[in-house]
Design an enzyme around this catalytic site. Structure first.
Site, mmCIF file in Angstrom:
data_model
loop_
_atom_site.group_PDB
_atom_site.id
_atom_site.type_symbol
_atom_site.label_atom_id
_atom_site.label_comp_id
_atom_site.label_asym_id
_atom_site.label_seq_id
_atom_site.Cartn_x
_atom_site.Cartn_y
_atom_site.Cartn_z
ATOM 1 N N SER A 144 1.066 -1.041 -0.012
ATOM 2 C CA SER A 144 -0.132 -0.077 0.088
ATOM 3 C C SER A 144 0.914 1.187 -0.012
ATOM 4 C CB SER A 144 -0.945 0.056 1.349
ATOM 5 O OG SER A 144 -1.501 1.232 1.477
ATOM 6 N N TYR A 158 -1.814 -0.840 10.338
ATOM 7 C CA TYR A 158 -1.956 -1.191 8.861
ATOM 8 C C TYR A 158 -0.487 -0.690 8.066
ATOM 9 C CZ TYR A 158 -3.806 -0.852 4.172
ATOM 10 O OH TYR A 158 -4.033 -1.220 2.968
#
Ligand code: NAP
Length: 249
Positions: A144, A158
């Protein structure tokens, strides 16, 4: 001869589903994976079967080592020797600063976003490695843009898990290159999927995309295109590489 056999983890919806569909159209036999949403997974499976493709859908929590072993047993028996893997699974939780996060959350995020990659890659490499009688292969990890931004005040856990995915990609690509296996990574950001609702902001992409140089969010299909290129022989000299899909961020 064994054809192209692909596992996409977390593929009942979003980027995983788009990747699985595109792969099937390109001739891969596909193993879908999901944890809860059987209805959606079976819908994707049926769409692939109706296109004349080969597909199975396996419910398994890929953060669990034993369940991962079972997925690979199913692939061995029903599709043949795995040649391609997309470590797509990833979760995020409600937005908050680190001091408000519970320990259980850290465990779940790291187990799902990092350990699943370790388990699935290990099982795939056992079967792909030229030195173990495999056909070689290609692995794509889904990281990401958060690995670089760090996602402060939102999901720092995350973001850190995605940093681990990046480092894993670099190390593993070197470890298995001589065994005929390429390992690459995509880093999406601001893609229209349901993951943002899990973080408590379903319309997040519309809000953040205004600040992207391209001034729009991305689609799961745009990410799938990059993943399929990295998986393919078109990328035969590419390993340990990263493609950012964040509209210019
Ligand atoms: P998504 O729409 O939330 O889909 C998640 C998928 O993972 C679902 O199919 C879900 O299955 C499955 N899943 C969750 N936990 C699982 C587990 N333990 N075992 C097996 N399957 C599990 O996600 P997405 O937005 O497509 O994201 C895909 C990847 O891209 C993730 O790694 C994410 O971090 C990354 N990414 C996304 C964006 C974005 O803007 N969307 C940006 C950067 C990176 P069920 O449906 O059965 O629950």
């Amino acid at each position: 001869m064994n054809g192209k056999v692909l596992l996409v983890t977390g593929s009942s919806r979003g980027i995983g589903a788009a990747t699985a569909l595109l792969a099937a159209k390109q001739g891969y036999a596909v193993c879908l994976n999901y944890i809860n949403d059987e209805k959606s997974a079976f819908c994707i499976r049926d769409e692939i079967l109706n296109l004349g493709g080969k597909c199975i859908a396996v419910r398994a929590d890929v953060s669990n080592e034993h369940q991962v072993t079972k997925v690979f047993d199913d692939i061995d028996r029903q599709l043949g020797v795995i040649t391609h893997l997309v470590n797509n699974v990833g979760i995020l939780k409600q937005k908050m600063p680190l001091i408000d996060m519970e320990g259980e959350r850290f465990q779940q995020v790291l187990l799902t976003n990092v350990m699943s990659h370790f388990y699935c890659s290990r099982e795939a490499i056992k079967r792909m490695s030229l030195s173990k009688g495999g056909f070689g292969g290609s692995i794509v990890n889904v990281s990401s843009g958060a690995a670089k931004s760090g996602s402060p005040f939102e999901y720092i856990d995350y973001a850190a898990s995605k940093g681990a995915v990046d480092t894993f990609t670099t190390g593993l690509s070197k470890e298995v290159a001589a065994d005929g296996i390429r390992v690459n990574c995509v880093r999406p950001g601001g893609i229209y999927t349901d993951i943002h609702a899990d973080g408590g902001e379903p319309s997040r992409v519309d809000r953040i995309a205004k600040n992207f140089p391209m001034q729009r969010g991305g689609t799961p299909e745009e990410v799938a295109n990059a993943i399929l290129w990295l998986l393919s022989d078109e990328a035969s000299f590419v390993t340990g590489s990263f493609i950012d899909l964040c509209g210019g961020v």
